[in-house]
Write an enzyme that holds these catalytic residues in place. Structure first.
Site, mmCIF file in Angstrom:
data_model
loop_
_atom_site.group_PDB
_atom_site.id
_atom_site.type_symbol
_atom_site.label_atom_id
_atom_site.label_comp_id
_atom_site.label_asym_id
_atom_site.label_seq_id
_atom_site.Cartn_x
_atom_site.Cartn_y
_atom_site.Cartn_z
ATOM 1 N N GLU A 140 -4.003 4.564 2.809
ATOM 2 C CA GLU A 140 -3.117 3.634 2.095
ATOM 3 C C GLU A 140 -3.797 3.161 0.828
ATOM 4 O O GLU A 140 -4.923 2.679 0.880
ATOM 5 C CB GLU A 140 -2.843 2.374 2.911
ATOM 6 C CG GLU A 140 -2.475 2.551 4.339
ATOM 7 C CD GLU A 140 -2.300 1.181 5.015
ATOM 8 O OE1 GLU A 140 -1.877 0.212 4.352
ATOM 9 O OE2 GLU A 140 -2.595 1.101 6.204
ATOM 10 N N THR B 259 0.846 -1.196 0.000
ATOM 11 C CA THR B 259 0.000 0.000 0.000
ATOM 12 C C THR B 259 0.877 1.239 0.000
ATOM 13 O O THR B 259 1.749 1.394 0.847
ATOM 14 C CB THR B 259 -0.927 0.043 1.227
ATOM 15 O OG1 THR B 259 -0.131 0.045 2.418
ATOM 16 C CG2 THR B 259 -1.906 -1.111 1.236
HETATM 17 N N1 RBF Z 1 -6.842 -2.743 8.233
HETATM 18 C C1 RBF Z 1 -7.702 -3.059 9.227
HETATM 19 O O1 RBF Z 1 -7.295 -3.114 10.377
HETATM 20 N N2 RBF Z 1 -9.023 -3.310 8.982
HETATM 21 C C2 RBF Z 1 -9.536 -3.274 7.734
HETATM 22 O O2 RBF Z 1 -10.744 -3.513 7.549
HETATM 23 C C3 RBF Z 1 -8.654 -2.957 6.639
HETATM 24 N N3 RBF Z 1 -9.098 -2.937 5.367
HETATM 25 C C4 RBF Z 1 -8.221 -2.643 4.349
HETATM 26 C C5 RBF Z 1 -8.691 -2.635 3.037
HETATM 27 C C6 RBF Z 1 -7.832 -2.350 1.983
HETATM 28 C C7 RBF Z 1 -8.362 -2.332 0.588
HETATM 29 C C8 RBF Z 1 -6.457 -2.083 2.240
HETATM 30 C C9 RBF Z 1 -5.508 -1.780 1.116
HETATM 31 C C10 RBF Z 1 -5.990 -2.084 3.548
HETATM 32 C C11 RBF Z 1 -6.854 -2.365 4.623
HETATM 33 N N4 RBF Z 1 -6.431 -2.372 5.935
HETATM 34 C C12 RBF Z 1 -7.285 -2.685 6.954
HETATM 35 C C13 RBF Z 1 -5.060 -1.941 6.255
HETATM 36 C C14 RBF Z 1 -4.126 -3.104 6.470
HETATM 37 O O3 RBF Z 1 -4.167 -3.426 7.833
HETATM 38 C C15 RBF Z 1 -2.713 -2.682 6.086
HETATM 39 O O4 RBF Z 1 -2.641 -2.331 4.721
HETATM 40 C C16 RBF Z 1 -1.749 -3.764 6.430
HETATM 41 O O5 RBF Z 1 -0.483 -3.242 6.329
HETATM 42 C C17 RBF Z 1 -1.910 -5.023 5.563
HETATM 43 O O6 RBF Z 1 -0.957 -5.953 5.934
HETATM 44 P P1 ADP Z 2 5.061 0.731 3.736
HETATM 45 O O1 ADP Z 2 4.731 0.244 5.116
HETATM 46 O O2 ADP Z 2 6.321 1.534 3.684
HETATM 47 O O3 ADP Z 2 3.917 1.479 3.107
HETATM 48 P P2 ADP Z 2 4.366 -1.536 2.012
HETATM 49 O O4 ADP Z 2 4.783 -2.956 2.290
HETATM 50 O O5 ADP Z 2 2.944 -1.139 2.201
HETATM 51 O O6 ADP Z 2 5.336 -0.594 2.863
HETATM 52 O O7 ADP Z 2 4.832 -1.245 0.523
HETATM 53 C C1 ADP Z 2 4.433 -0.033 -0.062
HETATM 54 C C2 ADP Z 2 5.329 0.393 -1.207
HETATM 55 O O8 ADP Z 2 5.385 -0.626 -2.210
HETATM 56 C C3 ADP Z 2 4.750 1.613 -1.890
HETATM 57 O O9 ADP Z 2 5.149 2.813 -1.250
HETATM 58 C C4 ADP Z 2 5.320 1.489 -3.303
HETATM 59 O O10 ADP Z 2 6.573 2.131 -3.380
HETATM 60 C C5 ADP Z 2 5.502 -0.023 -3.494
HETATM 61 N N1 ADP Z 2 4.500 -0.686 -4.356
HETATM 62 C C6 ADP Z 2 4.809 -1.629 -5.289
HETATM 63 N N2 ADP Z 2 3.723 -2.077 -5.921
HETATM 64 C C7 ADP Z 2 2.652 -1.402 -5.374
HETATM 65 C C8 ADP Z 2 1.234 -1.452 -5.631
HETATM 66 N N3 ADP Z 2 0.713 -2.265 -6.568
HETATM 67 N N4 ADP Z 2 0.437 -0.632 -4.892
HETATM 68 C C9 ADP Z 2 0.960 0.180 -3.967
HETATM 69 N N5 ADP Z 2 2.286 0.267 -3.674
HETATM 70 C C10 ADP Z 2 3.138 -0.522 -4.377
HETATM 71 MG MG MG Z 3 1.868 0.853 3.025
#
Ligand code: RBF
Ligand code: ADP
Ligand code: MG
Length: 163
Positions: free
Chosen positions: A96, A44
């Site tokens: 995110e 994300t």
């Molecule tokens: N985190 C939560 O704690 N509850 C949620 O319902 C939740 N929904 C998410 C939905 C989407 C589409 C995304 C991208 C993230 C969501 N997250 C949620 C955040 C998630 O905890 C975070 O991206 C973690 O880092 C995933 O491992």
């Molecule tokens: P952080 O905790 O630093 O956000 P993540 O594990 O969520 O780490 O990884 C996020 C990073 O991965 C983004 O900042 C971006 O540089 C890279 N990335 C690669 N592919 C994607 C994708 N499909 N969507 C979002 N981020 C992506």
């Molecule tokens: Mg992230």
């Protein structure tokens, strides 16, 4: 313990886009909490804090869908979580964006543009990380289905995105 997965609607929102959408967000991609979302298959890109607070003026916390672009690259579907990540009990609000595309590189610090077109669901707490990942994958299906409608497709060509 019996674990059931609740069935969820696979299309959300109306045929037409209604207020407060579209909501436009833009910023340089920030480092997130480093929880290894990438390793879970759902990286994300985190929005800057001021942009997250600006988003929250128009949107409640929850999960959203729309379009996203990095720099002047292609515009892809996206799903976004806006809120407190109850599963991780964050003390900081986050925005995110998971872009539905496999990039072969990271883009920290790069220009991210997002147009939010609809709401999917509230943020939830989960009994396991697997349950969270399962729901996020359903969110991705919901986003793709919901965005296949013409009113939503139009925004892919918005002048907000760089050509
Ligand atoms: N985190 C939560 O704690 N509850 C949620 O319902 C939740 N929904 C998410 C939905 C989407 C589409 C995304 C991208 C993230 C969501 N997250 C949620 C955040 C998630 O905890 C975070 O991206 C973690 O880092 C995933 O491992
Ligand atoms: P952080 O905790 O630093 O956000 P993540 O594990 O969520 O780490 O990884 C996020 C990073 O991965 C983004 O900042 C971006 O540089 C890279 N990335 C690669 N592919 C994607 C994708 N499909 N969507 C979002 N981020 C992506
Ligand atoms: Mg992230």
């Amino acid at each position: 313990m019996v674990v059931t997965k609740h069935s969820r609607p696979l299309v959300v929102g109306g045929e037409q886009i209604e207020g407060p959408y579209p909501v436009y967000l833009q910023g340089h991609v920030q480092h997130g909490f480093g929880r290894g979302s990438k390793e879970l298959g759902i990286p994300t890109a985190n929005l800057p804090e001021d942009e997250v607070h600006r988003a929250c003026k128009n949107l409640k916390t929850g999960v959203y869908f729309g379009w996203a672009q990095v720099n002047d690259g292609p515009v892809y579907d996206m799903v976004m979580s806006l809120g407190w990540n109850p599963y991780y009990k964050n003390e900081k609000l986050s925005g995110e964006v998971h872009i539905c595309h496999e990039f072969d590189h990271d883009f920290y610090g790069e220009d991210l543009r997002v147009v939010v077109l609809g709401y999917i669901r509230p943020e939830r707490d989960y009994s396991s990380v697997d349950a969270l990942i399962y729901d996020i994958n359903v969110d991705i299906t919901v986003a793709k289905n919901s965005m296949s409608r013409s009113a939503y497709q139009k925004f892919k060509l918005s002048p907000f995105f760089r050509s």
